[in-house]
Design an enzyme around this catalytic site. Structure first.
Site, PDB file in Angstrom:
ATOM      1  N   ASP A  40       0.775  -1.188  -0.005  1.00 34.29           N
ATOM      2  CA  ASP A  40      -0.003   0.084  -0.142  1.00 34.29           C
ATOM      3  C   ASP A  40       0.711   1.217  -0.007  1.00 34.29           C
ATOM      4  OD1 ASP A  40       0.938  -0.038   2.667  1.00 34.29           O
ATOM      5  OD2 ASP A  40      -1.049  -0.027   3.630  1.00 34.29           O
ATOM      6  N   SER A  41       2.238   0.924   0.080  1.00 28.51           N
ATOM      7  CA  SER A  41       3.072   2.321  -0.236  1.00 28.51           C
ATOM      8  C   SER A  41       2.874   2.885  -1.660  1.00 28.51           C
ATOM      9  CB  SER A  41       4.677   1.665  -0.025  1.00 28.51           C
ATOM     10  OG  SER A  41       4.681   0.736  -0.914  1.00 28.51           O
ATOM     11  N   ASP A  77      -1.119  -6.127  -0.122  1.00 26.42           N
ATOM     12  CA  ASP A  77      -1.492  -5.504   1.205  1.00 26.42           C
ATOM     13  C   ASP A  77      -2.981  -5.219   1.187  1.00 26.42           C
ATOM     14  OD1 ASP A  77       0.645  -5.052   2.759  1.00 26.42           O
ATOM     15  OD2 ASP A  77       1.083  -3.165   1.820  1.00 26.42           O
ATOM     16  N   LYS A  88      -0.951  -9.434   3.050  1.00 30.26           N
ATOM     17  CA  LYS A  88      -0.303  -8.953   4.180  1.00 30.26           C
ATOM     18  C   LYS A  88      -1.218  -8.028   4.789  1.00 30.26           C
ATOM     19  CE  LYS A  88       3.247  -5.858   3.674  1.00 30.26           C
ATOM     20  NZ  LYS A  88       2.549  -4.573   4.610  1.00 30.26           N
ATOM     21  N   GLU A  99      -1.203  -5.350   8.587  1.00 25.56           N
ATOM     22  CA  GLU A  99      -0.462  -4.675   9.613  1.00 25.56           C
ATOM     23  C   GLU A  99      -1.073  -5.091  11.123  1.00 25.56           C
ATOM     24  OE1 GLU A  99       0.476  -0.504   8.990  1.00 25.56           O
ATOM     25  OE2 GLU A  99       1.187  -1.137   7.170  1.00 25.56           O
ATOM     26  N   GLU A 146       9.404  -3.937  10.331  1.00 26.57           N
ATOM     27  CA  GLU A 146       9.862  -2.820   9.763  1.00 26.57           C
ATOM     28  C   GLU A 146      10.075  -1.808  10.838  1.00 26.57           C
ATOM     29  OE1 GLU A 146       7.123  -0.902   7.126  1.00 26.57           O
ATOM     30  OE2 GLU A 146       8.309   0.936   6.905  1.00 26.57           O
TER      31      GLU A 146
HETATM   32  O1  KIV Z   1       3.631  -1.221   1.584  1.00 24.87           O
HETATM   33  C1  KIV Z   1       4.666  -1.564   1.675  1.00 24.87           C
HETATM   34  O2  KIV Z   1       5.480  -1.286   0.605  1.00 24.87           O
HETATM   35  C2  KIV Z   1       5.389  -2.321   2.687  1.00 24.87           C
HETATM   36  C3  KIV Z   1       6.728  -2.700   2.555  1.00 24.87           C
HETATM   37  C4  KIV Z   1       7.674  -1.448   2.722  1.00 24.87           C
HETATM   38  C5  KIV Z   1       7.081  -3.737   3.462  1.00 24.87           C
HETATM   39  O3  KIV Z   1       4.614  -2.677   3.555  1.00 24.87           O
END
Ligand code: KIV
Length: 276
Positions: free
Chosen positions: A50-51, A89, A119, A121, A188
């Site tokens: 989600d970056s 994510d 993924k 969090e 992280e």
């Molecule tokens: O969203 C993302 O790119 C991440 C990574 C930096 C681990 O969670």
């Protein structure tokens, strides 16, 4: 670039799990088909992170991206890869309310992208959620330590585990995530010794970002590593190329060619008699 669509076997989450303590896992983010095609031959895992909210859409935080957007990018990365394990994510606001909400969101990601897992969090607070997903055959990559989706409410992007209480919290989170069935965990932004200790004590691979060289694998945001995202560069990033400068040079050369009528040449045009 990997065009070997028929013969290559994709790396599974079981393959990733089996790499605990073995050859380190090489992981990068990918948001698009072309980038996935370039990275795929060399990566064990591609994360549709989600970056992308910040890197692609220019938002201030990772929070502003929808589930539909993550699904579109996830499907593109699957279309661009044949080898790497692809994980998508779950974005902010699509899984935290209840395990059932997370199951509905994760089920859409799995069905509509073809990814190998999701993924999310969180640690102790997400244990029941991770358990429900894994019981429903949805592989989960955990994410503990510094949690970008929660950074705002926790006073910013702060390194975790600096005091005893913070250290214990991250250890508890790691154990809760593993105990709930996650196949691996992203760690992280922690103090190095904490990521090292967790890696040495848990049974699944750890994938570090701003964590420790002792982790079972490493991940970076691709645009950070390639010099394509220059809003800021965190300390933990190593730049492997300066492609931003290359793109700018190419754009400048193109603009000059257009302005000086050097492009297009007749060779780039249709219906031009051969002798010209
Ligand atoms: O969203 C993302 O790119 C991440 C990574 C930096 C681990 O969670």
């Amino acid at each position: 670039m990997n065009d070997d669509t028929n013969t290559t076997k994709r790396i599974s989450v079981s393959d990733i799990k089996a790499r605990k303590g073995g050859r380190p896992l090489a992981c990068l983010t990918a948001y698009s088909k072309p980038m996935a095609q370039w990275l795929d031959p060399h990566m064990d895992l591609l994360l549709v992170g989600d970056s992308l909210a910040m890197v692609i859409y220019g938002l201030e935080t990772t929070r502003g991206v929808s589930l539909d957007a993550m699904i579109n990018h996830g499907a593109a990365v699957i279309r661009g890869s044949v080898r790497a394990c692809v994980i998508v994510d779950l974005p902010h606001g699509t899984y935290e309310d209840s395990p059932e909400q997370a199951l509905a969101s994760a089920s859409r990601v799995m069905a509509e992208t073809g990814a190998q897992g999701v993924k999310l969090e969180g640690g102790v607070d997400m244990a029941d959620t991770i358990r429900l997903l894994t019981e429903n055959d949805i592989p989960v990559l955990g994410h503990i330590g510094l949690l970008p989706q929660k950074a705002e409410s926790r006073g910013g992007f702060k390194i975790q585990g600096k005091d005893d209480e913070g250290w214990k919290q991250v250890v508890d989170d790691a154990n809760a995530v593993v105990g709930s069935g996650a196949f691996a965990i992203v760690i992280e932004g922690t103090v190095e010794a904490l990521a090292r200790e967790i890696t040495e004590t848990i049974s699944v691979p750890t994938i570090g970002i701003g964590a420790s060289p002792a982790c079972d694998g490493q991940i970076l945001v691709t645009e950070d590593a390639l010099g394509l995202f220059s809003d800021f560069t965190p300390k933990f990033v190593k730049r492997y190329a300066e492609l931003g400068g290359e793109v700018e040079n190419a754009a400048k050369a193109y603009a000059e060619d257009v302005q000086e009528r050097r492009f297009p040449e007749l060779a780039h045009c249709f219906g031009v008699p051969k002798e010209q």
